[in-house]
Design a protein around this motif. Structure first.
Motif, mmCIF file in Angstrom:
data_model
loop_
_atom_site.group_PDB
_atom_site.id
_atom_site.type_symbol
_atom_site.label_atom_id
_atom_site.label_comp_id
_atom_site.label_asym_id
_atom_site.label_seq_id
_atom_site.Cartn_x
_atom_site.Cartn_y
_atom_site.Cartn_z
ATOM 1 N N GLN A 1 -104.165 10.291 -46.980
ATOM 2 C CA GLN A 1 -105.226 10.137 -47.980
ATOM 3 C C GLN A 1 -106.229 9.100 -47.519
ATOM 4 O O GLN A 1 -105.859 8.062 -46.950
ATOM 5 C CB GLN A 1 -104.622 9.713 -49.326
ATOM 6 N N THR A 2 -107.500 9.383 -47.760
ATOM 7 C CA THR A 2 -108.579 8.418 -47.558
ATOM 8 C C THR A 2 -109.338 8.282 -48.865
ATOM 9 O O THR A 2 -109.790 9.279 -49.437
ATOM 10 C CB THR A 2 -109.545 8.875 -46.455
ATOM 11 N N ILE A 3 -109.456 7.058 -49.362
ATOM 12 C CA ILE A 3 -110.188 6.792 -50.598
ATOM 13 C C ILE A 3 -111.469 6.054 -50.224
ATOM 14 O O ILE A 3 -111.421 4.898 -49.788
ATOM 15 C CB ILE A 3 -109.347 5.952 -51.567
ATOM 16 N N PRO A 4 -112.635 6.680 -50.370
ATOM 17 C CA PRO A 4 -113.897 6.044 -49.972
ATOM 18 C C PRO A 4 -114.467 5.162 -51.083
ATOM 19 O O PRO A 4 -114.002 5.183 -52.232
ATOM 20 C CB PRO A 4 -114.808 7.250 -49.715
ATOM 21 N N ASN A 5 -115.472 4.392 -50.714
ATOM 22 C CA ASN A 5 -116.282 3.648 -51.686
ATOM 23 C C ASN A 5 -115.447 2.711 -52.557
ATOM 24 O O ASN A 5 -115.612 2.657 -53.779
ATOM 25 C CB ASN A 5 -117.083 4.611 -52.571
ATOM 26 N N VAL A 6 -114.557 1.956 -51.901
ATOM 27 C CA VAL A 6 -113.755 0.970 -52.626
ATOM 28 C C VAL A 6 -114.499 -0.356 -52.588
ATOM 29 O O VAL A 6 -114.195 -1.259 -51.804
ATOM 30 C CB VAL A 6 -112.344 0.855 -52.035
ATOM 31 N N GLY A 7 -115.533 -0.447 -53.404
ATOM 32 C CA GLY A 7 -116.347 -1.658 -53.462
ATOM 33 C C GLY A 7 -117.035 -1.940 -52.140
ATOM 34 O O GLY A 7 -117.443 -1.033 -51.417
ATOM 35 N N HIS A 8 -117.142 -3.231 -51.837
ATOM 36 C CA HIS A 8 -117.746 -3.673 -50.579
ATOM 37 C C HIS A 8 -116.753 -4.571 -49.853
ATOM 38 O O HIS A 8 -116.345 -5.598 -50.373
ATOM 39 C CB HIS A 8 -119.041 -4.434 -50.846
ATOM 40 N N ARG A 9 -116.343 -4.139 -48.678
ATOM 41 C CA ARG A 9 -115.396 -4.858 -47.841
ATOM 42 C C ARG A 9 -114.060 -5.101 -48.546
ATOM 43 O O ARG A 9 -113.690 -6.263 -48.827
ATOM 44 C CB ARG A 9 -115.990 -6.164 -47.327
ATOM 45 N N PRO A 10 -113.299 -4.048 -48.854
ATOM 46 C CA PRO A 10 -111.924 -4.268 -49.323
ATOM 47 C C PRO A 10 -111.160 -5.068 -48.295
ATOM 48 O O PRO A 10 -111.102 -4.696 -47.125
ATOM 49 C CB PRO A 10 -111.380 -2.842 -49.478
ATOM 50 N N HIS A 11 -110.576 -6.183 -48.727
ATOM 51 C CA HIS A 11 -110.108 -7.195 -47.773
ATOM 52 C C HIS A 11 -108.621 -7.485 -47.892
ATOM 53 O O HIS A 11 -108.031 -8.110 -47.015
ATOM 54 C CB HIS A 11 -110.887 -8.492 -48.028
ATOM 55 N N LYS A 12 -107.994 -7.060 -49.001
ATOM 56 C CA LYS A 12 -106.573 -7.365 -49.180
ATOM 57 C C LYS A 12 -105.951 -6.325 -50.098
ATOM 58 O O LYS A 12 -106.508 -5.999 -51.147
ATOM 59 C CB LYS A 12 -106.399 -8.770 -49.787
ATOM 60 N N VAL A 13 -104.786 -5.820 -49.703
ATOM 61 C CA VAL A 13 -104.025 -4.894 -50.526
ATOM 62 C C VAL A 13 -102.628 -5.469 -50.735
ATOM 63 O O VAL A 13 -102.021 -5.990 -49.799
ATOM 64 C CB VAL A 13 -103.965 -3.487 -49.907
ATOM 65 N N ILE A 14 -102.133 -5.418 -51.984
ATOM 66 C CA ILE A 14 -100.788 -5.889 -52.297
ATOM 67 C C ILE A 14 -100.109 -4.854 -53.188
ATOM 68 O O ILE A 14 -100.780 -4.051 -53.859
ATOM 69 C CB ILE A 14 -100.780 -7.270 -52.985
ATOM 70 N N PHE A 15 -98.776 -4.883 -53.217
ATOM 71 C CA PHE A 15 -97.999 -3.982 -54.069
ATOM 72 C C PHE A 15 -97.113 -4.815 -54.986
ATOM 73 O O PHE A 15 -96.424 -5.729 -54.536
ATOM 74 C CB PHE A 15 -97.126 -3.051 -53.234
ATOM 75 N N LYS A 16 -97.148 -4.474 -56.283
ATOM 76 C CA LYS A 16 -96.315 -5.182 -57.256
ATOM 77 C C LYS A 16 -96.192 -4.336 -58.516
ATOM 78 O O LYS A 16 -97.180 -3.724 -58.952
ATOM 79 C CB LYS A 16 -96.940 -6.547 -57.603
ATOM 80 N N ASN A 17 -94.985 -4.304 -59.090
ATOM 81 C CA ASN A 17 -94.756 -3.617 -60.360
ATOM 82 C C ASN A 17 -95.237 -2.165 -60.323
ATOM 83 O O ASN A 17 -95.912 -1.680 -61.252
ATOM 84 C CB ASN A 17 -95.433 -4.369 -61.507
ATOM 85 N N ASN A 18 -94.900 -1.475 -59.233
ATOM 86 C CA ASN A 18 -95.207 -0.043 -59.079
ATOM 87 C C ASN A 18 -96.696 0.260 -59.005
ATOM 88 O O ASN A 18 -97.127 1.391 -59.275
ATOM 89 C CB ASN A 18 -94.577 0.781 -60.211
ATOM 90 N N ARG A 19 -97.479 -0.721 -58.624
ATOM 91 C CA ARG A 19 -98.913 -0.515 -58.455
ATOM 92 C C ARG A 19 -99.385 -1.139 -57.144
ATOM 93 O O ARG A 19 -98.850 -2.156 -56.692
ATOM 94 C CB ARG A 19 -99.702 -1.162 -59.593
ATOM 95 N N PHE A 20 -100.406 -0.525 -56.578
ATOM 96 C CA PHE A 20 -101.126 -1.137 -55.475
ATOM 97 C C PHE A 20 -102.420 -1.732 -56.024
ATOM 98 O O PHE A 20 -103.145 -1.081 -56.784
ATOM 99 C CB PHE A 20 -101.464 -0.107 -54.389
ATOM 100 N N TYR A 21 -102.693 -2.971 -55.628
ATOM 101 C CA TYR A 21 -103.919 -3.650 -56.014
ATOM 102 C C TYR A 21 -104.745 -3.902 -54.754
ATOM 103 O O TYR A 21 -104.227 -4.426 -53.771
ATOM 104 C CB TYR A 21 -103.617 -4.983 -56.698
ATOM 105 N N VAL A 22 -106.009 -3.527 -54.792
ATOM 106 C CA VAL A 22 -106.902 -3.708 -53.648
ATOM 107 C C VAL A 22 -108.057 -4.598 -54.065
ATOM 108 O O VAL A 22 -108.743 -4.322 -55.070
ATOM 109 C CB VAL A 22 -107.439 -2.357 -53.127
#
Length: 269
Positions: A76-97
């Protein structure tokens, strides 16, 4: 330029930002040439996270989020995630970018090993400060911004992303990169130092104790130690410190050669 070292699914990962690649291995003793490279041409990626089944990468230079399956095949590729997505973390069954340039967090749930956007939140209290890092500490999210150099403590469990408290750092701590908590202390990395504090108010420098040559970047708590990367044109390295202050350098490379400079310019970053 190793922006992150982390451990996922019993494998160590090094995100090599300016070489536009991610390496993985099952130990930290093999020579770096023995590590495996994910077969994908990234563009200035900074971090990777996993839920145990899929791997999610911020493809910073292209403002994308990439999803890989357990065999590291891109699914999967998800485009247009704001400007310069810089950090991704996983917690409580969710991914936060974290979108560093728009002060926005994107929250994704996992459906059939793919990401589905639940919501995004722009944190207006940050103004237009550049924000490189997000960490979850004691049930809150902490964000590190530069110009101004402030640590923000934020409610995220209720999905509000409301500000709980902000900490203006002293004037000698500039260009913040990351914030973490280890062994009773907060640690903040910035372009010239690593500082620790029990309260995010009174800081002690630890940079000179570690004999660093360049910029300390992202931190991670792995195997009971605080790991961090060192990046720049003088030296790029992987470090750790433990509970009693023992400092270990796992990989260290001095300077830049022509091939690295050419590789750096191949893709947006």
């Amino acid at each position: 330029m190793p922006t992150q070292i982390t451990k996922l699914n019993n494998m160590y990962f090094i995100v090599d930002c300016f070489h536009h690649r991610i390496l993985y291995n099952d130990n930290l003793t093999d020579d770096i040439v023995e590590w495996t490279t994910i077969d994908y041409e990234f563009a200035g990626c900074h971090s990777i996270a996993s839920d145990g089944n899929i791997f999610v990468v911020d493809n910073t230079g292209r403002n994308e989020v990439l999803v890989f399956d357990s065999t590291f095949k891109r699914v999967q590729t998800i485009p247009n995630v704001g400007h310069r997505p810089h950090k991704v973390i996983f917690k409580n069954n969710r991914f936060y970018v974290l979108s560093s340039g728009t002060q926005t967090v994107y929250c994704y749930k996992v459906v059939d090993n793919r990401l589905v956007l639940e919501f995004s939140r722009r944190m207006d209290f940050m103004g237009y400060a550049y924000c490189r890092s997000v960490k979850i500490i004691d049930g809150h999210m902490y964000f590190a911004t530069d110009t101004p150099n402030v640590i923000y403590k934020v409610n995220y469990l209720d999905d509000s992303f409301n500000l709980v408290e902000s900490y203006q750092l002293p004037s000698n701590i500039t260009f913040l990169v990351d914030v973490d908590y280890y062994n009773g202390h907060f640690y903040v990395t910035n372009y010239t130092d690593i500082n620790k504090s029990t309260d995010l108010v009174n800081f002690t420098s630890v940079y000179t104790e570690l004999d660093l040559q360049d910029i300390p970047y992202f931190t991670s708590v792995i195997d009971g130690k605080l790991f961090f990367t060192e990046v720049g044109e003088i030296r790029n390295a992987i470090h750790s410190v433990d509970y009693i202050g023992t400092h270990t350098v796992y990989y260290s490379f001095d300077g830049l050669d022509i091939s690295s400079e050419r590789r750096r310019e191949m893709y947006p970053r």
